[in-house]
Design a protein around this motif. Sequence first.
Motif, PDB file in Angstrom:
ATOM      1  N   PHE A  54      -1.722   4.570   5.237  1.00 13.06           N
ATOM      2  CA  PHE A  54      -1.997   3.226   4.478  1.00 13.06           C
ATOM      3  C   PHE A  54      -0.853   2.202   4.813  1.00 13.06           C
ATOM      4  O   PHE A  54      -1.195   1.075   4.898  1.00 13.06           O
ATOM      5  CB  PHE A  54      -1.532   3.711   2.821  1.00 13.06           C
ATOM      6  CG  PHE A  54      -1.775   2.286   1.988  1.00 13.06           C
ATOM      7  CD1 PHE A  54      -3.135   1.582   1.922  1.00 13.06           C
ATOM      8  CD2 PHE A  54      -1.120   1.490   1.307  1.00 13.06           C
ATOM      9  CE1 PHE A  54      -3.343   0.618   1.222  1.00 13.06           C
ATOM     10  CE2 PHE A  54      -1.036   0.686   0.593  1.00 13.06           C
ATOM     11  CZ  PHE A  54      -2.243   0.060   0.355  1.00 13.06           C
ATOM     12  N   LYS A  55       0.246   2.734   5.416  1.00 17.56           N
ATOM     13  CA  LYS A  55       1.341   1.864   5.855  1.00 17.56           C
ATOM     14  C   LYS A  55       0.822   1.455   7.233  1.00 17.56           C
ATOM     15  O   LYS A  55       1.304   0.142   7.576  1.00 17.56           O
ATOM     16  CB  LYS A  55       2.855   2.480   5.979  1.00 17.56           C
ATOM     17  CG  LYS A  55       3.233   2.847   4.415  1.00 17.56           C
ATOM     18  CD  LYS A  55       4.612   3.495   4.845  1.00 17.56           C
ATOM     19  CE  LYS A  55       5.359   3.644   3.477  1.00 17.56           C
ATOM     20  NZ  LYS A  55       6.598   4.522   3.733  1.00 17.56           N
ATOM     21  N   ASP A  56      -0.041   1.916   7.842  1.00 14.38           N
ATOM     22  CA  ASP A  56      -0.276   1.469   9.189  1.00 14.38           C
ATOM     23  C   ASP A  56      -1.313   0.502   9.155  1.00 14.38           C
ATOM     24  O   ASP A  56      -2.336   0.603   8.600  1.00 14.38           O
ATOM     25  CB  ASP A  56      -0.792   2.884   9.941  1.00 14.38           C
ATOM     26  CG  ASP A  56      -1.239   2.635  11.266  1.00 14.38           C
ATOM     27  OD1 ASP A  56      -1.328   1.195  11.775  1.00 14.38           O
ATOM     28  OD2 ASP A  56      -1.783   3.449  12.228  1.00 14.38           O
ATOM     29  N   PRO A  57      -0.935  -0.609   9.737  1.00 14.95           N
ATOM     30  CA  PRO A  57      -1.868  -1.841   9.475  1.00 14.95           C
ATOM     31  C   PRO A  57      -3.377  -1.661  10.413  1.00 14.95           C
ATOM     32  O   PRO A  57      -4.221  -2.423  10.024  1.00 14.95           O
ATOM     33  CB  PRO A  57      -1.064  -3.184  10.278  1.00 14.95           C
ATOM     34  CG  PRO A  57      -0.107  -2.471  11.095  1.00 14.95           C
ATOM     35  CD  PRO A  57       0.242  -1.073  10.398  1.00 14.95           C
ATOM     36  N   ASN A  58      -3.172  -0.754  11.333  1.00 15.04           N
ATOM     37  CA  ASN A  58      -4.524  -0.502  12.240  1.00 15.04           C
ATOM     38  C   ASN A  58      -5.294   0.584  11.544  1.00 15.04           C
ATOM     39  O   ASN A  58      -6.426   0.872  12.152  1.00 15.04           O
ATOM     40  CB  ASN A  58      -4.368  -0.363  13.621  1.00 15.04           C
ATOM     41  CG  ASN A  58      -3.446  -1.472  14.148  1.00 15.04           C
ATOM     42  OD1 ASN A  58      -3.860  -2.563  13.919  1.00 15.04           O
ATOM     43  ND2 ASN A  58      -2.332  -1.207  14.885  1.00 15.04           N
ATOM     44  N   ASP A  59      -4.807   1.366  10.391  1.00 13.93           N
ATOM     45  CA  ASP A  59      -5.674   2.369   9.914  1.00 13.93           C
ATOM     46  C   ASP A  59      -6.859   1.977   9.113  1.00 13.93           C
ATOM     47  O   ASP A  59      -6.636   0.930   8.351  1.00 13.93           O
ATOM     48  CB  ASP A  59      -4.372   3.306   9.034  1.00 13.93           C
ATOM     49  CG  ASP A  59      -5.151   4.826   8.883  1.00 13.93           C
ATOM     50  OD1 ASP A  59      -5.178   5.575   9.682  1.00 13.93           O
ATOM     51  OD2 ASP A  59      -6.028   4.959   7.870  1.00 13.93           O
ATOM     52  N   PRO A  60      -8.079   2.673   9.116  1.00 10.42           N
ATOM     53  CA  PRO A  60      -9.198   2.303   8.137  1.00 10.42           C
ATOM     54  C   PRO A  60      -8.815   2.278   6.777  1.00 10.42           C
ATOM     55  O   PRO A  60      -9.719   1.876   5.999  1.00 10.42           O
ATOM     56  CB  PRO A  60     -10.290   3.028   8.842  1.00 10.42           C
ATOM     57  CG  PRO A  60      -9.424   4.363   9.498  1.00 10.42           C
ATOM     58  CD  PRO A  60      -8.227   4.045   9.976  1.00 10.42           C
ATOM     59  N   LEU A  61      -7.773   3.188   6.287  1.00 13.08           N
ATOM     60  CA  LEU A  61      -7.509   3.245   4.765  1.00 13.08           C
ATOM     61  C   LEU A  61      -6.838   1.913   4.479  1.00 13.08           C
ATOM     62  O   LEU A  61      -5.870   1.504   4.758  1.00 13.08           O
ATOM     63  CB  LEU A  61      -6.452   4.214   4.875  1.00 13.08           C
ATOM     64  CG  LEU A  61      -5.943   4.545   3.203  1.00 13.08           C
ATOM     65  CD1 LEU A  61      -7.120   4.562   2.349  1.00 13.08           C
ATOM     66  CD2 LEU A  61      -4.877   5.763   3.282  1.00 13.08           C
ATOM     67  N   LYS A  62      -7.625   1.359   3.607  1.00  9.23           N
ATOM     68  CA  LYS A  62      -7.381  -0.212   3.284  1.00  9.23           C
ATOM     69  C   LYS A  62      -7.118  -0.498   1.766  1.00  9.23           C
ATOM     70  O   LYS A  62      -6.489  -1.143   1.331  1.00  9.23           O
ATOM     71  CB  LYS A  62      -8.398  -1.168   3.568  1.00  9.23           C
ATOM     72  CG  LYS A  62      -8.959  -1.110   4.847  1.00  9.23           C
ATOM     73  CD  LYS A  62      -7.762  -1.853   5.911  1.00  9.23           C
ATOM     74  CE  LYS A  62      -8.007  -2.174   7.207  1.00  9.23           C
ATOM     75  NZ  LYS A  62      -7.071  -2.379   7.956  1.00  9.23           N
TER      76      LYS A  62
END
Length: 294
Positions: A54-62
């Motif tokens: 979730f902290k990763d801005p590029n992860d699909p988890l929004k």
Amino acid sequence: MSGKSIIFAISHKHAMRIEKSFNRLYPEYKGYLARVIDSHDPRANTDGGLLDQFKDPNDPLKVAISVDMLDTGVDVPEVVNLVFAKPVFSWVKFWQMIGRGTRLCKNLFGHNKDKEYFLIFDHWKNFEYFGETPQGRAHQVEGASIPERVFTARLRLAESLLHSNDKNLKDFIISELRKDIEALPKGSVVVKDGAAHVAQVMQETFWAGFSDHAVHFLRNNILRLMRSRQGEDFDSLMFDIDVMDLERGLLTNDQTLIASMTEKIIEKVSELPLTLNQVLAKEQIITSVILLMI
């Protein structure tokens, strides 16, 4: 999709229902758009776990559906939506939760398009609650032991019953308070230090015409002694707290408290393992309780 969202849910079961709704409404994301992040997943807060995703801005988890885990201390600058899908009773915690959206984020929406604001969706009228009760709910017991919390719940309920005509419930709560006091370990140093106060409340005259003064005395002089109680069924005691808070909500017509406690009680009752014989023997009662509260 730019930006991220945090949904603050009441319980794990509530959070799972929200996640399923996202998956049903947005099947094209194949379950990666919204995820429950709570203590039910022991890997949630490990390296590479859901929180890191979730902290990763590029992860699909929004969309993070949080049960307490993201309420405080988590820094995700991309958060642009906070959804309060639960009531909050602590003024301090409420503003800490709002703080999850205040982090600045450069170029979030493109080149030179920075995050300038965030949105709050308050489905439980928390702002109204804190407008009416700026410091939150009175008599919060932070870091208290479970026996202390049980005794506090009984005192709150007793306080609500002081001017009630429900004599049976009032007598029952007084009886439970007295049992709690009688269960104090007499050999405890803490209890010995409070022996004079214990002796006072062991007198029948103390309980005659139970009043605000009695509640005040118990809260100031006996409550702290409850910490000395050990070796009890704490899961059962926690359930007692929920039931008493529900009773108090019904007495005071506190709809927010009623809804919150109903959700918690339904979750706990529905998760009782029917594989155990003693639980299976009560299946009809369990089903009746759930149906009654839905």
